[in-house]
Scaffold this motif. Structure first.
Motif, PDB file in Angstrom:
ATOM      1  N   LYS A   1      -8.291  -8.244  -6.776  1.00 14.41           N
ATOM      2  CA  LYS A   1      -9.345  -8.171  -5.763  1.00 14.41           C
ATOM      3  C   LYS A   1      -9.078  -7.107  -4.707  1.00 14.41           C
ATOM      4  O   LYS A   1     -10.001  -6.401  -4.283  1.00 14.41           O
ATOM      5  CB  LYS A   1      -9.547  -9.533  -5.104  1.00 14.41           C
ATOM      6  N   GLN A   2      -7.840  -6.965  -4.251  1.00 10.22           N
ATOM      7  CA  GLN A   2      -7.569  -5.981  -3.209  1.00 10.22           C
ATOM      8  C   GLN A   2      -7.808  -4.552  -3.700  1.00 10.22           C
ATOM      9  O   GLN A   2      -8.305  -3.705  -2.955  1.00 10.22           O
ATOM     10  CB  GLN A   2      -6.141  -6.142  -2.683  1.00 10.22           C
ATOM     11  N   SER A   3      -7.464  -4.284  -4.957  1.00 14.44           N
ATOM     12  CA  SER A   3      -7.760  -2.956  -5.515  1.00 14.44           C
ATOM     13  C   SER A   3      -9.262  -2.727  -5.558  1.00 14.44           C
ATOM     14  O   SER A   3      -9.751  -1.631  -5.261  1.00 14.44           O
ATOM     15  CB  SER A   3      -7.173  -2.831  -6.930  1.00 14.44           C
ATOM     16  N   PHE A   4      -9.995  -3.773  -5.911  1.00 15.63           N
ATOM     17  CA  PHE A   4     -11.453  -3.667  -5.957  1.00 15.63           C
ATOM     18  C   PHE A   4     -12.020  -3.384  -4.571  1.00 15.63           C
ATOM     19  O   PHE A   4     -12.865  -2.497  -4.390  1.00 15.63           O
ATOM     20  CB  PHE A   4     -12.051  -4.954  -6.521  1.00 15.63           C
ATOM     21  N   ILE A   5     -11.564  -4.126  -3.567  1.00 17.21           N
ATOM     22  CA  ILE A   5     -12.065  -3.944  -2.205  1.00 17.21           C
ATOM     23  C   ILE A   5     -11.764  -2.538  -1.694  1.00 17.21           C
ATOM     24  O   ILE A   5     -12.569  -1.933  -0.981  1.00 17.21           O
ATOM     25  CB  ILE A   5     -11.470  -5.014  -1.268  1.00 17.21           C
ATOM     26  N   ARG A   6     -10.607  -1.998  -2.076  1.00 13.95           N
ATOM     27  CA  ARG A   6     -10.252  -0.635  -1.654  1.00 13.95           C
ATOM     28  C   ARG A   6     -11.078   0.421  -2.374  1.00 13.95           C
ATOM     29  O   ARG A   6     -11.036   1.594  -2.024  1.00 13.95           O
ATOM     30  CB  ARG A   6      -8.766  -0.371  -1.911  1.00 13.95           C
ATOM     31  N   GLY A   7     -11.818   0.007  -3.399  1.00 10.72           N
ATOM     32  CA  GLY A   7     -12.604   0.967  -4.162  1.00 10.72           C
ATOM     33  C   GLY A   7     -11.849   1.587  -5.316  1.00 10.72           C
ATOM     34  O   GLY A   7     -12.338   2.526  -5.954  1.00 10.72           O
ATOM     35  N   ASP A   8     -10.657   1.063  -5.626  1.00 12.23           N
ATOM     36  CA  ASP A   8      -9.860   1.572  -6.746  1.00 12.23           C
ATOM     37  C   ASP A   8     -10.245   0.775  -7.994  1.00 12.23           C
ATOM     38  O   ASP A   8      -9.501  -0.080  -8.472  1.00 12.23           O
ATOM     39  CB  ASP A   8      -8.369   1.409  -6.427  1.00 12.23           C
ATOM     40  N   TYR A   9     -11.418   1.084  -8.530  1.00  7.63           N
ATOM     41  CA  TYR A   9     -11.986   0.271  -9.603  1.00  7.63           C
ATOM     42  C   TYR A   9     -11.228   0.425 -10.918  1.00  7.63           C
ATOM     43  O   TYR A   9     -11.101  -0.538 -11.680  1.00  7.63           O
ATOM     44  CB  TYR A   9     -13.463   0.624  -9.798  1.00  7.63           C
ATOM     45  N   ASP A  10     -10.743   1.629 -11.206  1.00  5.21           N
ATOM     46  CA  ASP A  10      -9.974   1.828 -12.437  1.00  5.21           C
ATOM     47  C   ASP A  10      -8.766   0.894 -12.480  1.00  5.21           C
ATOM     48  O   ASP A  10      -8.502   0.233 -13.489  1.00  5.21           O
ATOM     49  CB  ASP A  10      -9.496   3.276 -12.541  1.00  5.21           C
ATOM     50  N   THR A  11      -8.025   0.849 -11.376  1.00  4.64           N
ATOM     51  CA  THR A  11      -6.840  -0.012 -11.317  1.00  4.64           C
ATOM     52  C   THR A  11      -7.223  -1.477 -11.407  1.00  4.64           C
ATOM     53  O   THR A  11      -6.568  -2.264 -12.109  1.00  4.64           O
ATOM     54  CB  THR A  11      -6.057   0.245 -10.017  1.00  4.64           C
TER      55      THR A  11
END
Length: 238
Positions: free
Chosen positions: A129-139
């Motif tokens: 979720k934190q990667s998603f919130i940061r906008g790092d969708y690939d990760t």
């Protein structure tokens, strides 16, 4: 220019906004307003001249205040604001809220509602979720489907060298792979194997080999929800 005109779009546009879209603007407003505005009652009175002039008609103003009220509740739920110790009638902007205000990074936090923690696998909440919130969708997508891979391998009792599509076929391949549902019709057994193989091949493998550069948060959330569904299926296997 009034504070309302500076921060918000036209009142008609505010009435079309979802709470999670409006809430960051309300947070920005609270960060700019005088201390007395950090009281929900005061904030929602709607009697100050700036608000009246901006809102237009009384009826429209009341509708806007209703939207503000829901957005305020969203900010509380997401812990951007919280009651002051010893006086629950007054609020303060939390560390999380100040961090967003300082960075002006409203968009990434606003899109967090696309991937709510409720109903999301606990590992995905922690690792994705934190990667998603940061906008790092690939990760985020890679980590989600990596968890699918790890859980399938563990459940099937297969070795670490088994990865990707081959792992899914060995875990779910009919008629006798470890995770085959022996009570299901052969066509359904085949379909489940293809479901897992196709998802891993489509979403994990490309992220393993290159930058996919996905930019649409809604599409990324949809893909992560696919991984979440696959994890539920694996967990349900006896």
């Amino acid at each position: 220019m009034s504070l309302y005109s500076e921060i918000y779009p036209l009142p008609e546009a505010v009435l079309e906004m979802e709470p999670e879209e409006l809430a960051p603007l309300v947070l920005k407003h609270l960060g700019r307003a005088e201390q007395g505005k950090l009281n929900r009652h005061n904030f929602l009175l709607g009697t100050d001249r700036e608000f009246v002039d901006w809102a237009g008609s009384y009826k429209q103003g009341q509708s806007v205040l209703e939207r503000f009220s829901v957005a305020w509740m969203w900010l509380e739920k997401e812990l951007f604001i919280a009651p002051q110790p010893g006086n629950n009638d007054w609020m303060f902007i939390t560390h999380r809220g100040k961090k967003v205000l300082d960075s002006q990074d409203f968009d990434t936090y606003r899109q967090g509602y696309l991937l709510p923690s409720d109903g999301l696998d606990s590992i995905l909440v922690r690792k994705v979720k934190q990667s998603f919130i940061r906008g790092d969708y690939d990760t985020a997508i890679f980590q989600a489907f990596k968890e699918v891979e790890v859980r399938v391998r563990t459940k099937a009792g297969l070795s670490e060298k088994e990865i990707g599509v081959d792992l899914m076929r060995k875990a779910f391949g009919p008629p006798s792979a470890p995770l085959v549902d022996k009570t299901a019709h052969p066509a359904e057994q085949q379909a489940r194997m293809e479901l897992f193989s196709g998802a891993i091949g489509t979403y994990k493998n490309p992220s393993s080999h290159r930058y996919v550069n996905l930019t649409d948060p809604r599409e990324a959330a949809d893909i992560i929800h696919i991984a979440n569904t696959l994890l539920r299926i694996v967990d349900s296997i006896q």
